[in-house]
Motif scaffolding. Structure first.
Motif, PDB file in Angstrom:
ATOM      1  N   PHE A  56       0.819  -1.217   0.000  1.00  0.00           N
ATOM      2  CA  PHE A  56       0.000   0.000   0.000  1.00  0.00           C
ATOM      3  C   PHE A  56       0.857   1.273   0.000  1.00  0.00           C
ATOM      4  CE2 PHE A  56       0.649  -1.416   4.344  1.00  0.00           C
ATOM      5  CZ  PHE A  56       0.994  -0.256   5.027  1.00  0.00           C
ATOM      6  N   ILE A  57       2.161   1.092  -0.249  1.00  0.00           N
ATOM      7  CA  ILE A  57       3.053   2.265  -0.232  1.00  0.00           C
ATOM      8  C   ILE A  57       3.752   2.414  -1.579  1.00  0.00           C
ATOM      9  CG2 ILE A  57       5.141   3.264   0.788  1.00  0.00           C
ATOM     10  CD1 ILE A  57       4.372   1.889   3.406  1.00  0.00           C
ATOM     11  N   ASP A  89       9.905   9.020   2.386  1.00  0.00           N
ATOM     12  CA  ASP A  89      10.324   7.676   1.978  1.00  0.00           C
ATOM     13  C   ASP A  89       9.245   6.929   1.203  1.00  0.00           C
ATOM     14  OD1 ASP A  89      13.089   7.118   3.285  1.00  0.00           O
ATOM     15  OD2 ASP A  89      11.929   8.233   4.766  1.00  0.00           O
ATOM     16  N   GLY A  90       8.013   7.412   1.322  1.00  0.00           N
ATOM     17  CA  GLY A  90       6.953   6.737   0.581  1.00  0.00           C
ATOM     18  C   GLY A  90       5.656   7.508   0.681  1.00  0.00           C
ATOM     19  N   VAL A  91       4.745   7.181  -0.223  1.00  0.00           N
ATOM     20  CA  VAL A  91       3.444   7.842  -0.244  1.00  0.00           C
ATOM     21  C   VAL A  91       2.384   6.750  -0.248  1.00  0.00           C
ATOM     22  CG1 VAL A  91       1.969   9.494  -1.454  1.00  0.00           C
ATOM     23  CG2 VAL A  91       4.456   9.686  -1.672  1.00  0.00           C
ATOM     24  N   THR A  92       1.344   6.962   0.569  1.00  0.00           N
ATOM     25  CA  THR A  92       0.256   5.991   0.586  1.00  0.00           C
ATOM     26  C   THR A  92      -1.068   6.711   0.378  1.00  0.00           C
ATOM     27  OG1 THR A  92      -0.776   4.212   1.848  1.00  0.00           O
ATOM     28  CG2 THR A  92       0.123   6.014   3.143  1.00  0.00           C
ATOM     29  N   TYR A  93      -1.992   6.046  -0.286  1.00  0.00           N
ATOM     30  CA  TYR A  93      -3.264   6.665  -0.672  1.00  0.00           C
ATOM     31  C   TYR A  93      -4.425   5.878  -0.062  1.00  0.00           C
ATOM     32  CZ  TYR A  93      -0.343   8.907  -4.239  1.00  0.00           C
ATOM     33  OH  TYR A  93       0.635   9.625  -4.879  1.00  0.00           O
ATOM     34  N   PRO A  94      -4.714   6.059   1.232  1.00  0.00           N
ATOM     35  CA  PRO A  94      -5.791   5.271   1.843  1.00  0.00           C
ATOM     36  C   PRO A  94      -7.131   5.577   1.195  1.00  0.00           C
ATOM     37  CG  PRO A  94      -5.148   7.110   3.260  1.00  0.00           C
ATOM     38  CD  PRO A  94      -4.161   7.070   2.139  1.00  0.00           C
ATOM     39  N   GLN A  98     -10.415   2.146   7.559  1.00  0.00           N
ATOM     40  CA  GLN A  98      -9.685   0.925   7.845  1.00  0.00           C
ATOM     41  C   GLN A  98      -8.249   1.024   7.338  1.00  0.00           C
ATOM     42  OE1 GLN A  98     -11.461  -0.715   9.917  1.00  0.00           O
ATOM     43  NE2 GLN A  98      -9.632  -2.011  10.129  1.00  0.00           N
ATOM     44  N   ASP A  99      -8.085   1.578   6.140  1.00  0.00           N
ATOM     45  CA  ASP A  99      -6.725   1.742   5.573  1.00  0.00           C
ATOM     46  C   ASP A  99      -5.876   2.643   6.479  1.00  0.00           C
ATOM     47  OD1 ASP A  99      -7.494   0.256   3.428  1.00  0.00           O
ATOM     48  OD2 ASP A  99      -7.644   1.919   1.996  1.00  0.00           O
ATOM     49  N   ILE A 100      -6.512   3.688   7.011  1.00  0.00           N
ATOM     50  CA  ILE A 100      -5.737   4.617   7.865  1.00  0.00           C
ATOM     51  C   ILE A 100      -5.316   3.910   9.160  1.00  0.00           C
ATOM     52  CG2 ILE A 100      -5.833   6.787   9.179  1.00  0.00           C
ATOM     53  CD1 ILE A 100      -7.568   7.954   6.947  1.00  0.00           C
ATOM     54  N   LYS A 101      -6.226   3.107   9.693  1.00  0.00           N
ATOM     55  CA  LYS A 101      -5.863   2.354  10.917  1.00  0.00           C
ATOM     56  C   LYS A 101      -4.679   1.419  10.621  1.00  0.00           C
ATOM     57  CE  LYS A 101     -10.422   2.733  12.959  1.00  0.00           C
ATOM     58  NZ  LYS A 101     -11.764   2.182  12.891  1.00  0.00           N
ATOM     59  N   PHE A 104      -1.521   3.387  10.663  1.00  0.00           N
ATOM     60  CA  PHE A 104      -1.066   3.628  12.040  1.00  0.00           C
ATOM     61  C   PHE A 104      -0.350   2.379  12.580  1.00  0.00           C
ATOM     62  CE2 PHE A 104      -4.654   6.956  12.938  1.00  0.00           C
ATOM     63  CZ  PHE A 104      -3.851   7.971  12.458  1.00  0.00           C
ATOM     64  N   ASP A 105      -0.955   1.214  12.348  1.00  0.00           N
ATOM     65  CA  ASP A 105      -0.338  -0.034  12.865  1.00  0.00           C
ATOM     66  C   ASP A 105       1.039  -0.261  12.245  1.00  0.00           C
ATOM     67  OD1 ASP A 105      -2.536  -0.503  14.390  1.00  0.00           O
ATOM     68  OD2 ASP A 105      -3.494  -1.900  12.995  1.00  0.00           O
ATOM     69  N   PHE A 106       1.107  -0.064  10.933  1.00  0.00           N
ATOM     70  CA  PHE A 106       2.380  -0.254  10.216  1.00  0.00           C
ATOM     71  C   PHE A 106       3.436   0.722  10.773  1.00  0.00           C
ATOM     72  CE2 PHE A 106       5.236   1.123   6.827  1.00  0.00           C
ATOM     73  CZ  PHE A 106       5.699  -0.083   6.309  1.00  0.00           C
ATOM     74  N   SER A 107       3.008   1.950  10.993  1.00  0.00           N
ATOM     75  CA  SER A 107       3.952   2.983  11.452  1.00  0.00           C
ATOM     76  C   SER A 107       4.432   2.680  12.866  1.00  0.00           C
ATOM     77  CB  SER A 107       3.297   4.362  11.412  1.00  0.00           C
ATOM     78  OG  SER A 107       2.885   4.615  10.096  1.00  0.00           O
TER      79      SER A 107
END
Ligand SMILES: Cc1cc2nc3c(=O)[nH]c(=O)nc-3n(C[C@H](O)[C@H](O)[C@H](O)COP(=O)(O)OP(=O)(O)OC[C@H]3O[C@@H](n4cnc5c(N)ncnc54)[C@H](O)[C@@H]3O)c2cc1C
Length: 542
Positions: A56-57, A89-94, A98-101, A104-107
């Motif tokens: 997702f990144i 370092d990367g860009v993500t497009y939630p 749920q994607d945002i949560k 947060f978990d990944f971070s």
């Protein structure tokens, strides 16, 4: 397609008329063709991503370059020279909460710093990646781009946070409504960015600032979700909306907001009024505001801004004739232009115009009809494109702003301009600096300053010019009891000055709030309160 190293769309142009070139050459020195870094070199210099790979990144270098700057002058210096100090370092497009949560978990698991990204139009260093040990992940909210509900009876709309100005208006207009939030960055800026930086639209006098429009919403914080219900009014304790307004992404990510909307106005016009001098214009505008005349916009330019605006309009012959006519009436080089807007029901708007014009006349104002107003209206969102043209012609442009009580307006504007001029003179830099009142209130007004200089071929030198001017102007603003920002926010560039406004206890409270909402320190720790500090103008090391 969006321009990779400037403002706006690639094929939209804002040419400078010949007479404006002569004017700038006379004031600032010759036009200079200073080449910018090539796109390929800039993208090739993007370093390896430090992020653990995830589906997702995006770690595409162009994507990362694009999301590593805003639109401040330092950003321009960095992106045009291809030397952005820190690249995300990367860009993500939630696409969902749920994607945002998941982000947060990944971070949390991978010790990643998160930067929420709306339209990237910040002019105070909000979205720039910090120089951090941890990898940085930019969370682009552009997929949160729907209107979820329009409650026509209550005149409210629930809008996802990544939706941009033009898309919102297009959608609302289909149902006969408007949000009426028109910052000059309207083309790209988003609901989330407006809330997070306490934005103010050009017609806030009529529609209200974002804090007046924001009725409630959802915010996903690393601590959990906050739902702020949208009551018409409430006495149930402190209003938490104000904790999130201006929170600049430190407490989490706004995902949706309920915003007040209005029917599309039946009538709208903008008119030009000329005053003999700045003081007369200020007195008239203050009286209009304090008499609560229901106009929609009052924008008063000082003499140099008036001259520059007329010259840039390109209508040389017309401007010359008008200026000659006005000078016969005693309106000379000190004359100042007011753009007056009226909006709403035609009868009420006409009444408001008449009352406002009558007050202007009492202060020596000459009503010039709607020609100037029409020209302003036509270019209101195009003016930012002028920065591309000016830069390519060898000039750098920057803006800054504050708000002060009426009793300080004239003195504060002079003092800010004097301090900018002095700092430039100390650096042997020729400047063109002018200002306007952009938003007025009963108790005071905002002051918006623009300055231009001929840029050096050495990027660091331009950065140092900016730093010196910014520092001098910020000091002058504080000395004049002005706020460090009326509409652009704190970001990194103003973080050293927030303590002057809210004091030690205020800063401590914000630190505690950050600690509470973001206990693992996931969110960008450099904006709003300076816990690490980008190159803010008061920091001595670059
Ligand atoms: C040419 C130009 C003209 C401008 N004119 C005006 C003007 O008239 N009035 C005005 O008020 N401002 C103006 N600005 C400044 C800027 O447009 C505003 O600050 C705007 O509100 C930023 O919105 P954005 O969506 O681009 O946010 P971004 O620049 O992407 O982000 C700004 C801040 O908000 C945070 N953020 C963004 N989205 C979210 C979210 N969903 N949840 C949590 N945090 C979030 C970011 O992390 C960052 O800290 C102008 C800027 C430019 C370049």
């Amino acid at each position: 397609m969006k321009l990779w190293n400037g403002w706006g769309e690639e094929h939209t142009d804002y040419p400078i008329p010949e007479i404006a070139k002569e004017f700038l050459t006379e004031r600032l020195g010759n036009f200079q063709d200073l080449p910018d870094a090539a796109k390929s070199d800039s993208i090739n210099s993007v370093p390896e991503s430090r992020l653990k790979p995830a589906d997702f990144i995006s770690t595409d270098p162009m994507d990362r370059f694009d999301h590593s700057h805003g639109q401040s002058l330092p950003d321009w210096i960095f992106m045009r020279s291809g030397q952005i100090p820190h690249i995300t370092d990367g860009v993500t497009y939630p696409r969902s909460d749920q994607d945002i949560k998941k982000i947060f978990d990944f971070s949390r698991e991978n010790r990643v710093t998160i930067i929420p990204y709306g339209g990237g139009t910040s002019v105070v260093g909000h979205v720039n990646p910090p120089e951090a040990e941890n990898p940085v992940l930019t969370v682009d909210l552009s997929s949160f781009n729907q209107i979820l509900e329009i409650d026509e009876i209550s005149r409210a709309a629930t809008i996802q946070a990544g939706m941009r100005g033009p898309d919102i208006e297009a959608e609302l207009n289909k149902s006969g409504f408007t949000l009426g939030h028109f910052p000059q960055s309207f083309e790209y800026s988003t609901v989330g960015g407006w809330i997070a930086s306490r934005s103010c639209g050009q017609q806030s006098y009529y529609y209200g600032r974002i804090e007046d429009l924001f009725r409630g919403g959802n915010i996903l914080t690393p601590q959990g979700e906050i739902r702020l219900p949208a009551f018409p009014a409430t006495a149930a304790g402190p209003d938490l909306r104000h904790l999130f307004l201006g929170s600049e992404g430190r407490f989490g990510i706004v995902t949706r907001a309920e915003l007040q909307i209005r029917p599309i106005p039946q009538f709208e016009r903008f008119f030009g009024i000329i005053f003999r001098n700045w003081e007369d214009g200020v007195a008239a505008v203050r009286q209009i505001a304090q008499n609560s005349i229901q106009v929609s916009m009052l924008r008063l330019s000082d003499a140099l801004e008036t001259e520059t605006t007329l010259i840039l309009s390109g209508r040389e012959r017309l401007v010359r004739m008008a200026t000659m006519g006005l000078s016969k009436l005693g309106y000379g080089r000190q004359m100042c232009l007011l753009i007056l807007g009226v909006t709403g029901d035609k009868t009420a708007a006409t009444r408001a115009r008449k009352s406002a014009v009558q007050i202007c006349r009492q202060h020596g104002g000459i009503f010039t009809g709607n020609m100037i107003g029409k020209a302003w209206q036509k270019s209101r969102f195009l003016t930012p494109y002028l920065r591309n043209t000016l830069w390519e012609a060898g000039y750098a442009l920057d803006t800054l702003e504050t708000a002060v009580p009426w009793s300080h307006v004239c003195q504060a504007k002079n003092s800010i301009i004097d301090s900018i001029t002095e700092s430039a003179t100390n650096r042997q830099l020729r400047l063109l600096v002018f200002g306007h009142l952009s938003h007025v209130y009963r108790t005071g007004a905002s002051i918006y300053i623009t300055y231009l200089f001929r840029r050096s071929p050495i990027p660091d030198e331009n950065f140092e010019h900016w730093r010196a001017v910014k520092k001098a102007a910020s000091r002058a603003i504080i000395d004049q009891n002005g706020t460090i920002s009326h509409q652009h926010g704190i970001g990194t560039d103003h973080a050293d000055y927030l303590g002057n406004e809210i004091g030690e206890i205020g800063i401590k409270f914000l630190e505690e709030a950050v600690e509470y909402f973001d206990p693992d320190g996931l969110m960008n720790s450099r904006v709003l309160i300076n816990t690490q500090g980008r190159k803010s103008p008061d920091n001595d090391d670059k």
